[in-house]
Design an enzyme around this catalytic site. Structure first.
Site, PDB file in Angstrom:
ATOM      1  N   ASN A 159       0.602  -0.817  -0.164  1.00 18.53           N
ATOM      2  CA  ASN A 159       0.122   0.118  -0.199  1.00 18.53           C
ATOM      3  C   ASN A 159       0.893   1.305   0.098  1.00 18.53           C
ATOM      4  O   ASN A 159       1.759   0.497   0.155  1.00 18.53           O
ATOM      5  CB  ASN A 159      -0.674   0.053   1.315  1.00 18.53           C
ATOM      6  CG  ASN A 159       0.005   0.189   2.651  1.00 18.53           C
ATOM      7  OD1 ASN A 159       0.618   0.743   2.902  1.00 18.53           O
ATOM      8  ND2 ASN A 159      -0.234  -1.568   2.972  1.00 18.53           N
TER       9      ASN A 159
ATOM     10  N   ASP B  10      -4.038  -6.079   4.646  1.00 17.82           N
ATOM     11  CA  ASP B  10      -5.180  -7.074   4.932  1.00 17.82           C
ATOM     12  C   ASP B  10      -4.936  -7.664   4.252  1.00 17.82           C
ATOM     13  O   ASP B  10      -6.173  -8.760   4.492  1.00 17.82           O
ATOM     14  CB  ASP B  10      -6.081  -5.698   4.602  1.00 17.82           C
ATOM     15  CG  ASP B  10      -6.331  -4.761   5.045  1.00 17.82           C
ATOM     16  OD1 ASP B  10      -6.052  -5.484   6.917  1.00 17.82           O
ATOM     17  OD2 ASP B  10      -6.854  -4.182   5.476  1.00 17.82           O
TER      18      ASP B  10
ATOM     19  N   LYS C 185       9.916 -17.088 -10.336  1.00 18.96           N
ATOM     20  CA  LYS C 185       9.239 -16.074 -11.328  1.00 18.96           C
ATOM     21  C   LYS C 185       8.032 -16.590 -11.491  1.00 18.96           C
ATOM     22  O   LYS C 185       8.824 -17.705 -12.642  1.00 18.96           O
ATOM     23  CB  LYS C 185      10.035 -15.500 -11.573  1.00 18.96           C
ATOM     24  CG  LYS C 185      10.022 -13.426 -12.282  1.00 18.96           C
ATOM     25  CD  LYS C 185      10.638 -13.330 -13.113  1.00 18.96           C
ATOM     26  CE  LYS C 185       9.761 -11.553 -14.329  1.00 18.96           C
ATOM     27  NZ  LYS C 185      10.515 -11.812 -15.102  1.00 18.96           N
TER      28      LYS C 185
ATOM     29  N   PHE D 187      -4.732   3.140  14.409  1.00 20.91           N
ATOM     30  CA  PHE D 187      -4.813   4.238  13.231  1.00 20.91           C
ATOM     31  C   PHE D 187      -6.250   3.860  12.920  1.00 20.91           C
ATOM     32  O   PHE D 187      -6.653   2.622  12.473  1.00 20.91           O
ATOM     33  CB  PHE D 187      -4.141   4.118  12.838  1.00 20.91           C
ATOM     34  CG  PHE D 187      -3.221   5.559  13.201  1.00 20.91           C
ATOM     35  CD1 PHE D 187      -2.404   5.617  14.002  1.00 20.91           C
ATOM     36  CD2 PHE D 187      -3.348   7.284  12.914  1.00 20.91           C
ATOM     37  CE1 PHE D 187      -1.124   6.115  14.420  1.00 20.91           C
ATOM     38  CE2 PHE D 187      -1.615   7.895  12.871  1.00 20.91           C
ATOM     39  CZ  PHE D 187      -1.401   7.580  14.518  1.00 20.91           C
TER      40      PHE D 187
ATOM     41  N   LYS E 100     -13.200  -0.273  14.728  1.00 23.40           N
ATOM     42  CA  LYS E 100     -12.467  -0.019  15.605  1.00 23.40           C
ATOM     43  C   LYS E 100     -11.284  -0.066  16.364  1.00 23.40           C
ATOM     44  O   LYS E 100     -10.774  -1.163  17.697  1.00 23.40           O
ATOM     45  CB  LYS E 100     -11.482   0.017  14.187  1.00 23.40           C
ATOM     46  CG  LYS E 100     -11.510   0.364  12.263  1.00 23.40           C
ATOM     47  CD  LYS E 100     -11.346   0.394  12.188  1.00 23.40           C
ATOM     48  CE  LYS E 100     -11.560   0.662  10.306  1.00 23.40           C
ATOM     49  NZ  LYS E 100     -10.602   1.808   9.216  1.00 23.40           N
TER      50      LYS E 100
ATOM     51  N   LYS F  55     -10.763  -3.846  18.388  1.00 22.05           N
ATOM     52  CA  LYS F  55      -9.817  -4.522  18.447  1.00 22.05           C
ATOM     53  C   LYS F  55      -9.034  -3.268  20.417  1.00 22.05           C
ATOM     54  O   LYS F  55      -8.005  -4.299  20.427  1.00 22.05           O
ATOM     55  CB  LYS F  55      -9.081  -2.791  17.861  1.00 22.05           C
ATOM     56  CG  LYS F  55      -9.234  -3.366  15.855  1.00 22.05           C
ATOM     57  CD  LYS F  55      -8.484  -3.321  15.282  1.00 22.05           C
ATOM     58  CE  LYS F  55      -8.751  -2.956  13.691  1.00 22.05           C
ATOM     59  NZ  LYS F  55      -7.448  -3.643  12.674  1.00 22.05           N
TER      60      LYS F  55
HETATM   61  N1  CTP Z   1      -3.792  -3.396  11.651  1.00 24.93           N
HETATM   62  C1  CTP Z   1      -3.448  -4.984  12.216  1.00 24.93           C
HETATM   63  N2  CTP Z   1      -4.181  -5.887  11.631  1.00 24.93           N
HETATM   64  C2  CTP Z   1      -4.035  -6.094  10.572  1.00 24.93           C
HETATM   65  C3  CTP Z   1      -4.575  -4.990   9.814  1.00 24.93           C
HETATM   66  C4  CTP Z   1      -4.882  -3.647  10.334  1.00 24.93           C
HETATM   67  O1  CTP Z   1      -3.313  -4.630  14.152  1.00 24.93           O
HETATM   68  N3  CTP Z   1      -3.673  -6.702   9.674  1.00 24.93           N
HETATM   69  C5  CTP Z   1      -4.044  -2.414  12.451  1.00 24.93           C
HETATM   70  C6  CTP Z   1      -2.949  -0.901  11.640  1.00 24.93           C
HETATM   71  O2  CTP Z   1      -2.497  -0.758  12.193  1.00 24.93           O
HETATM   72  C7  CTP Z   1      -4.329  -0.002  13.149  1.00 24.93           C
HETATM   73  C8  CTP Z   1      -5.980  -0.607  12.142  1.00 24.93           C
HETATM   74  O3  CTP Z   1      -6.053  -1.631  12.713  1.00 24.93           O
HETATM   75  O4  CTP Z   1      -3.806   0.530  13.283  1.00 24.93           O
HETATM   76  C9  CTP Z   1      -6.901  -0.053  11.516  1.00 24.93           C
HETATM   77  O5  CTP Z   1      -6.323  -0.125  10.507  1.00 24.93           O
HETATM   78  P1  CTP Z   1      -7.420  -0.149   8.992  1.00 24.93           P
HETATM   79  O6  CTP Z   1      -6.715  -0.125   7.851  1.00 24.93           O
HETATM   80  O7  CTP Z   1      -7.652   1.113   9.452  1.00 24.93           O
HETATM   81  O8  CTP Z   1      -8.749  -0.974   9.495  1.00 24.93           O
HETATM   82  P2  CTP Z   1      -8.340  -2.847   9.498  1.00 24.93           P
HETATM   83  O9  CTP Z   1      -8.956  -2.868  10.196  1.00 24.93           O
HETATM   84  O10 CTP Z   1      -7.684  -3.061   8.209  1.00 24.93           O
HETATM   85  O11 CTP Z   1     -10.526  -2.721   8.513  1.00 24.93           O
HETATM   86  P3  CTP Z   1     -10.298  -2.045   6.609  1.00 24.93           P
HETATM   87  O12 CTP Z   1      -8.758  -2.131   5.579  1.00 24.93           O
HETATM   88  O13 CTP Z   1     -11.484  -2.873   6.322  1.00 24.93           O
HETATM   89  O14 CTP Z   1     -10.775  -0.364   8.004  1.00 24.93           O
END
Ligand code: CTP
Length: 391
Positions: free
Chosen positions: A204, A273, A283, A316, A330, A334
């Protein structure tokens, strides 16, 4: 960062004296008042007039010019910086020889001192210079550098004066109140990269700047910081224990390993994700890639929430749009104490830039919106939030 602070800045006779111009310019930009003191040898390398122009004040050179400047200048100073510091001045400081204005100032100075040595590597390794450095360190002097690299004499080795940014960072750290002393903060930053074969990956747009700013701000405030970072091009903050990772899986392992010794966790990383279901050892040919099968990565925050105990967890929420309800969800899912919502689609916020626009939400659901500010300032607000939770 240095508003209201007076810095006494000693320049001694080295070719690296040209770097002091940049350091002083940056200190002034941070709000400091800088009084420059030069040795006679320093004036051979750079004219005092250069410093008079950038500081807008006279340069002090002469022990006998004003009878009490060697007493009054150190009394008024919040910090003493010697950059560059030659072997001669380091040795004189260690022995207490007061034969010019700067060395006399040193004897009358009682505050924090930073020194950025600059000299040939053989001079730096000389046992007398080494003894002086040890002596001064024992008295509380903090040495910045020197670095290794090409030296003015044409040789390669240790002895290059530290970069301006390192000296300025050390000055800010020295003058920042240590309200996070005793905190052990685990910070994650940057993206994760998820390989599909030895040459390709999905990832990303995270640059890591927000997480690195949190680590830097926490270090300045006296915390012990472990920074777990995905791939970024950023310089590690001085003093952070760095752990470099690539995938979400690696990051999870690193967080689990370091959480035990931490008092707080701040997850600023943009953890991927999804990861390719299969990692090919060789490759893939273009013709072999028709569709990419993905599987979900484990949520690190959810996974470690069972080990939360009394630790503070801050996450975040990267959203497109100010989706406060989603961020609150979230925070709850979490088990966070605070969540920092940022709308990554807003101009000046999110990925790659030095600024951010955030809303900080706590467990009670109260949300505080902040306008555009530097990521370093956002970092300090988050750390203030962490301190308030502790109180
Ligand atoms: N995070 C995590 N582990 C993952 C994905 C995210 O610990 N596999 C943490 C990120 O570091 C952040 C928080 O979860 O502090 C929220 O991440 P965000 O990308 O905003 O949300 P997601 O839970 O991934 O949900 P979505 O992408 O569907 O918004």
């Amino acid at each position: 960062m240095l508003k209201g602070k007076t810095i006494l800045f000693g320049v001694t006779g080295s070719i690296a004296a040209y770097k002091s111009v940049d350091i002083i310019r940056r200190l002034i930009a941070e709000g400091a008042v800088v009084n420059v003191v030069m040795t006679e040898a320093a004036c051979r390398f750079i004219p005092p007039y250069t410093f008079e122009i950038i500081t807008g004040m006279s340069v002090y050179k002469d022990l006998f010019g004003d009878s009490f400047s060697h007493i009054n200048l150190p009394k008024e100073a919040d910090l003493l910086i010697i950059a560059p510091a030659t072997a001669n001045t380091i040795n004189k400081f260690a022995c207490g020889i007061a034969d010019n204005l700067l060395t006399s100032i040193w004897l009358a100075y009682e505050g924090v001192a930073l020194m950025a040595p600059a000299m040939n590597s053989r001079m730096y390794r000389n046992p007398i210079v080494k003894k002086s450095r040890v002596e001064l360190s024992g008295l509380g002097v903090r040495f910045i550098g020197p670095a290794e690299g090409g030296l003015a004499c044409g040789e390669e080795g240790i002895g290059r004066m530290a970069e301006a940014s390192d000296v300025v960072e050390a000055a800010i750290t020295a003058l920042t109140p240590k309200d996070l002393a005793g905190h052990r903060i685990l910070v994650t930053a940057g993206p994760t990269i998820e390989p599909m074969d030895p040459v390709r990956f999905i990832s990303n747009r995270s640059s890591g700047k927000m997480g690195f700013a949190i680590a830097r701000a926490a270090l300045r405030r006296g915390a012990d910081v472990t920074l777990i970072s995905g791939p970024t091009s950023l310089r590690p903050p001085d003093g952070a224990a760095m752990v470099y990772v690539e995938s979400a899986d690696d990051m999870e392992k690193a967080v689990l390993k370091d959480l035990r010794k931490s008092t707080s966790l701040i997850m600023a990383a943009a953890v991927s994700d999804f990861t390719p279901s299969v990692i090919n050892k060789s490759k893939l040919r273009k013709s072999e890639i028709t569709t990419l099968k993905l599987k979900e990565t484990r949520d690190i925050l959810k996974k470690v929430s069972v080990q939360k105990g009394k630790r503070i967890f801050i996450g975040f929420a990267a959203e497109t749009g100010k989706n406060i309800e989603n961020a609150k969800k979230k925070l709850k899912d979490k088990k966070l104490d605070l969540i920092v919502l940022n709308d990554v689609s807003e101009k000046g916020a999110g990925f790659g830039v030095d600024t951010n626009i955030v809303t900080i939400i706590d467990k009670k659901g109260s949300a505080k919106e902040y306008s555009l500010m530097k990521k370093l300032d956002v970092a300090n607000i988050i750390l203030d939030g962490l301190l308030n939770l502790k109180a």
